[in-house]
Design an enzyme around this catalytic site. Structure first.
Site, PDB file in Angstrom:
ATOM      1  N   SER A 127      38.792  13.619  -4.795  1.00 34.72           N
ATOM      2  CA  SER A 127      37.624  12.733  -4.852  1.00 34.72           C
ATOM      3  C   SER A 127      37.959  11.296  -4.480  1.00 34.72           C
ATOM      4  O   SER A 127      39.027  10.784  -4.816  1.00 34.72           O
ATOM      5  CB  SER A 127      37.077  12.746  -6.280  1.00 34.72           C
ATOM      6  N   GLU A 129      36.861   8.939  -5.970  1.00 41.36           N
ATOM      7  CA  GLU A 129      37.010   8.191  -7.232  1.00 41.36           C
ATOM      8  C   GLU A 129      38.479   7.867  -7.497  1.00 41.36           C
ATOM      9  O   GLU A 129      38.790   6.949  -8.244  1.00 41.36           O
ATOM     10  CB  GLU A 129      36.445   9.001  -8.398  1.00 41.36           C
ATOM     11  N   TYR A 151      38.082  10.951 -15.467  1.00 37.81           N
ATOM     12  CA  TYR A 151      37.790  11.905 -14.383  1.00 37.81           C
ATOM     13  C   TYR A 151      38.725  11.653 -13.207  1.00 37.81           C
ATOM     14  O   TYR A 151      39.355  12.576 -12.678  1.00 37.81           O
ATOM     15  CB  TYR A 151      36.329  11.759 -13.946  1.00 37.81           C
TER      16      TYR A 151
HETATM   17  P1  NDP Z   1      28.986  20.221  -9.864  1.00 34.88           P
HETATM   18  O1  NDP Z   1      29.080  19.438 -11.131  1.00 34.88           O
HETATM   19  O2  NDP Z   1      27.645  20.446  -9.252  1.00 34.88           O
HETATM   20  O3  NDP Z   1      29.629  21.689 -10.132  1.00 34.88           O
HETATM   21  C1  NDP Z   1      30.742  21.862 -10.957  1.00 34.88           C
HETATM   22  C2  NDP Z   1      31.039  23.330 -11.059  1.00 34.88           C
HETATM   23  O4  NDP Z   1      32.186  23.513 -11.881  1.00 34.88           O
HETATM   24  C3  NDP Z   1      29.927  24.178 -11.682  1.00 34.88           C
HETATM   25  O5  NDP Z   1      29.805  25.386 -10.983  1.00 34.88           O
HETATM   26  C4  NDP Z   1      30.442  24.433 -13.087  1.00 34.88           C
HETATM   27  O6  NDP Z   1      29.947  25.615 -13.673  1.00 34.88           O
HETATM   28  C5  NDP Z   1      31.925  24.572 -12.790  1.00 34.88           C
HETATM   29  N1  NDP Z   1      32.742  24.454 -13.989  1.00 34.88           N
HETATM   30  C6  NDP Z   1      32.803  23.416 -14.862  1.00 34.88           C
HETATM   31  N2  NDP Z   1      33.668  23.679 -15.845  1.00 34.88           N
HETATM   32  C7  NDP Z   1      34.193  24.913 -15.593  1.00 34.88           C
HETATM   33  C8  NDP Z   1      35.129  25.741 -16.251  1.00 34.88           C
HETATM   34  N3  NDP Z   1      35.737  25.363 -17.389  1.00 34.88           N
HETATM   35  N4  NDP Z   1      35.429  26.942 -15.722  1.00 34.88           N
HETATM   36  C9  NDP Z   1      34.824  27.368 -14.572  1.00 34.88           C
HETATM   37  N5  NDP Z   1      33.904  26.624 -13.907  1.00 34.88           N
HETATM   38  C10 NDP Z   1      33.601  25.419 -14.423  1.00 34.88           C
HETATM   39  O7  NDP Z   1      29.981  19.562  -8.807  1.00 34.88           O
HETATM   40  P2  NDP Z   1      29.807  19.349  -7.209  1.00 34.88           P
HETATM   41  O8  NDP Z   1      29.392  20.635  -6.611  1.00 34.88           O
HETATM   42  O9  NDP Z   1      29.042  18.122  -6.968  1.00 34.88           O
HETATM   43  O10 NDP Z   1      31.307  19.029  -6.797  1.00 34.88           O
HETATM   44  C11 NDP Z   1      32.231  20.066  -6.479  1.00 34.88           C
HETATM   45  C12 NDP Z   1      33.647  19.563  -6.716  1.00 34.88           C
HETATM   46  O11 NDP Z   1      33.908  18.456  -5.859  1.00 34.88           O
HETATM   47  C13 NDP Z   1      33.927  19.072  -8.126  1.00 34.88           C
HETATM   48  O12 NDP Z   1      35.273  19.375  -8.416  1.00 34.88           O
HETATM   49  C14 NDP Z   1      33.743  17.564  -8.011  1.00 34.88           C
HETATM   50  O13 NDP Z   1      34.459  16.888  -9.013  1.00 34.88           O
HETATM   51  C15 NDP Z   1      34.292  17.319  -6.629  1.00 34.88           C
HETATM   52  N6  NDP Z   1      33.772  16.170  -5.931  1.00 34.88           N
HETATM   53  C16 NDP Z   1      32.414  16.011  -5.816  1.00 34.88           C
HETATM   54  C17 NDP Z   1      31.907  14.944  -5.126  1.00 34.88           C
HETATM   55  C18 NDP Z   1      30.437  14.780  -4.951  1.00 34.88           C
HETATM   56  O14 NDP Z   1      30.018  13.690  -4.540  1.00 34.88           O
HETATM   57  N7  NDP Z   1      29.616  15.783  -5.215  1.00 34.88           N
HETATM   58  C19 NDP Z   1      32.798  13.941  -4.506  1.00 34.88           C
HETATM   59  C20 NDP Z   1      34.207  14.267  -4.599  1.00 34.88           C
HETATM   60  C21 NDP Z   1      34.658  15.327  -5.304  1.00 34.88           C
HETATM   61  P3  NDP Z   1      28.613  25.631 -14.613  1.00 34.88           P
HETATM   62  O15 NDP Z   1      27.451  25.831 -13.676  1.00 34.88           O
HETATM   63  O16 NDP Z   1      28.869  26.811 -15.493  1.00 34.88           O
HETATM   64  O17 NDP Z   1      28.550  24.321 -15.337  1.00 34.88           O
HETATM   65  P1  GDP Z   2      30.151   8.689  -9.207  1.00 36.95           P
HETATM   66  O1  GDP Z   2      30.457   7.802  -8.044  1.00 36.95           O
HETATM   67  O2  GDP Z   2      30.814  10.022  -9.131  1.00 36.95           O
HETATM   68  O3  GDP Z   2      30.351   8.046 -10.521  1.00 36.95           O
HETATM   69  O4  GDP Z   2      28.590   9.075  -9.022  1.00 36.95           O
HETATM   70  P2  GDP Z   2      27.268   8.599  -9.809  1.00 36.95           P
HETATM   71  O5  GDP Z   2      26.109   9.005  -8.963  1.00 36.95           O
HETATM   72  O6  GDP Z   2      27.275   9.068 -11.228  1.00 36.95           O
HETATM   73  O7  GDP Z   2      27.380   7.002  -9.836  1.00 36.95           O
HETATM   74  C1  GDP Z   2      27.447   6.246  -8.649  1.00 36.95           C
HETATM   75  C2  GDP Z   2      27.315   4.766  -9.001  1.00 36.95           C
HETATM   76  O8  GDP Z   2      25.978   4.513  -9.439  1.00 36.95           O
HETATM   77  C3  GDP Z   2      28.235   4.313 -10.146  1.00 36.95           C
HETATM   78  O9  GDP Z   2      28.839   3.095  -9.765  1.00 36.95           O
HETATM   79  C4  GDP Z   2      27.285   4.081 -11.310  1.00 36.95           C
HETATM   80  O10 GDP Z   2      27.695   3.038 -12.206  1.00 36.95           O
HETATM   81  C5  GDP Z   2      26.020   3.660 -10.565  1.00 36.95           C
HETATM   82  N1  GDP Z   2      24.810   3.848 -11.377  1.00 36.95           N
HETATM   83  C6  GDP Z   2      23.873   2.896 -11.618  1.00 36.95           C
HETATM   84  N2  GDP Z   2      22.923   3.367 -12.426  1.00 36.95           N
HETATM   85  C7  GDP Z   2      23.248   4.652 -12.717  1.00 36.95           C
HETATM   86  C8  GDP Z   2      22.627   5.660 -13.514  1.00 36.95           C
HETATM   87  O11 GDP Z   2      21.604   5.472 -14.138  1.00 36.95           O
HETATM   88  N3  GDP Z   2      23.258   6.890 -13.539  1.00 36.95           N
HETATM   89  C9  GDP Z   2      24.407   7.133 -12.851  1.00 36.95           C
HETATM   90  N4  GDP Z   2      24.938   8.351 -12.890  1.00 36.95           N
HETATM   91  N5  GDP Z   2      25.029   6.175 -12.103  1.00 36.95           N
HETATM   92  C10 GDP Z   2      24.455   4.954 -12.043  1.00 36.95           C
END
Ligand code: NDP
Ligand code: GDP
Length: 326
Positions: A127, A129, A151
């Site tokens: 990520s 992040e 995270y």
């Molecule tokens: P989501 O939060 O939408 O999905 C997370 C998934 O992980 C869900 O299917 C969840 O299952 C599963 N999960 C959580 N805990 C466990 C566990 N203990 N065992 C098995 N499965 C588990 O994430 P995204 O699809 O947005 O992101 C995909 C990946 O990419 C993540 O690792 C995220 O951190 C990373 N990432 C995402 C970014 C983004 O902008 N979206 C950017 C960079 C990295 P359940 O449905 O049961 O909760």
């Molecule tokens: P992140 O980059 O994975 O933390 O994705 P988020 O969508 O949760 O947050 C992106 C940015 O939006 C971060 O800098 C947050 O502080 C900012 N932000 C501002 N207001 C909000 C809010 O109400 N909810 C979330 N989730 N983020 C917020």
């Protein structure tokens, strides 16, 4: 026929990746953890119309025995480790769980693959992040990391373990350092989806205001459908390595609000309020990625603009709420 195993298949990226791989003739297995709300599991897969095409395997990322059995039973050619406790804000209230799932969980996957399917190619969802308190105005694969949340620290551990398994054991393991990517299937707690859902509610007269935190934060927002294509491309390369996946454009939360409200014919300033409850103990102020390596080696380019994505998200939330009515 190739076989893929996706952890996190019920999440945003897992759903889009499953659709992408099914479209390429893959047999797709997904890891499913047990939930008391079994009826709502798979809502994203249903939304994409593929819930019957993926095969689910019961396992949890923190239970190595279940992961090992899943890898052994499915014998995948490609493993995509997308599962995580993925919400930054929750990582301060559940730091140990985040470490267990997002950090150690990835190593459980690496171990299971090494033991039960050592020829499989491995993708780790790293990520942006991890850059946190940025050490360069635009971040690429050589920019030093500075994680700013439990995270990000957990992701950094998983990232380096992926690099180490590649270098120590010759595994075909790659990390995609993906910048934020969104879609109508983004979790509602993330700021983009929270905004588009809020816009839809206000438009339909269900509420009047939307409370947010730091409006000055800036992110490099792309579309999940574009980003899962990059994951697959990494798995098709002969040599594994790490890739930044980003659009190269950074936008503030404030500007995202303006775009989303304007798409519904609304003025964001009339509805958005700031609530300190949504501020974080430490903030990542700005992220902007340089995806030159992905462009040059994978031939990858994002196709969906921010404006098109915002419109798609607002329209999808309007449609959902009209259907559900709350
Ligand atoms: P989501 O939060 O939408 O999905 C997370 C998934 O992980 C869900 O299917 C969840 O299952 C599963 N999960 C959580 N805990 C466990 C566990 N203990 N065992 C098995 N499965 C588990 O994430 P995204 O699809 O947005 O992101 C995909 C990946 O990419 C993540 O690792 C995220 O951190 C990373 N990432 C995402 C970014 C983004 O902008 N979206 C950017 C960079 C990295 P359940 O449905 O049961 O909760
Ligand atoms: P992140 O980059 O994975 O933390 O994705 P988020 O969508 O949760 O947050 C992106 C940015 O939006 C971060 O800098 C947050 O502080 C900012 N932000 C501002 N207001 C909000 C809010 O109400 N909810 C979330 N989730 N983020 C917020």
């Amino acid at each position: 026929m190739k076989t893929a195993l996706i952890t996190g298949i019920t999440g945003q990226d897992g759903a889009y990746l499953a659709r992408f791989l099914l479209g390429r003739g893959y047999r797709v297995y997904g890891l499913l953890r047990r939930s008391a709300s079994a009826d709502v599991i798979g809502e994203r897969l249903r939304w994409l119309g593929i819930e019957r095409e993926v095969e689910m395997v019961d396992a949890d990322l923190v239970d190595l025995s279940s992961i090992l059995r899943a890898v052994q039973a499915t014998q995948p050619d490609e493993v995509y480790n997308l599962a995580a406790q993925s919400f930054v804000k929750t990582s301060w209230t559940q730091p140990l769980l985040t470490g267990q799932v997002t950090g150690i969980g990835a190593v459980n996957m690496l171990e299971a693959v090494r033991l039960a399917a050592p020829q499989a190619r491995f993708y780790q969802a790293s990520s942006s992040e991890m850059y946190g308190l940025i050490q360069a105005p635009i971040q690429n694969e050589t920019t030093p990391f500075y994680p700013r949340s439990p995270y990000a620290a957990a992701k950094l551990y998983a990232h380096w373990m992926t690099v180490n398994y590649r270098e120590s054991f010759g595994m075909h393991a790659s990390s995609g350092i993906l910048f934020n990517h969104e879609s109508p299937l983004r979790g509602i707690e993330f700021v983009t989806r929270k905004i588009t859902d809020g816009v839809a509610r206000i438009k339909l007269g269900l509420t009047q205001t939307l409370s947010l935190g730091n409006l000055d934060a800036r992110r490099d927002w792309g579309h999940a459908a574009d980003y899962v294509r990059a994951m697959w491309l990494m798995m098709q390369q002969e040599t594994p390595t790490d890739y930044v996946v980003a659009t190269g454009r950074t936008t503030s939360v404030r500007e995202f609000c303006r775009l989303a409200f304007a798409h519904a014919g609304l003025d964001w300033e009339a509805h958005v309020t700031v609530d300190p409850a949504f501020l974080r103990p430490a903030e990542v102020d700005v992220l902007q990625g340089d995806a030159s390596r992905a462009r040059e080696r994978l031939g990858w380019e994002p196709e969906i603009t921010l404006e098109r994505m915002v419109a798609e998200m607002v329209d999808a939330d309007l449609e959902r709420l009209r259907r559900r009515g709350n």
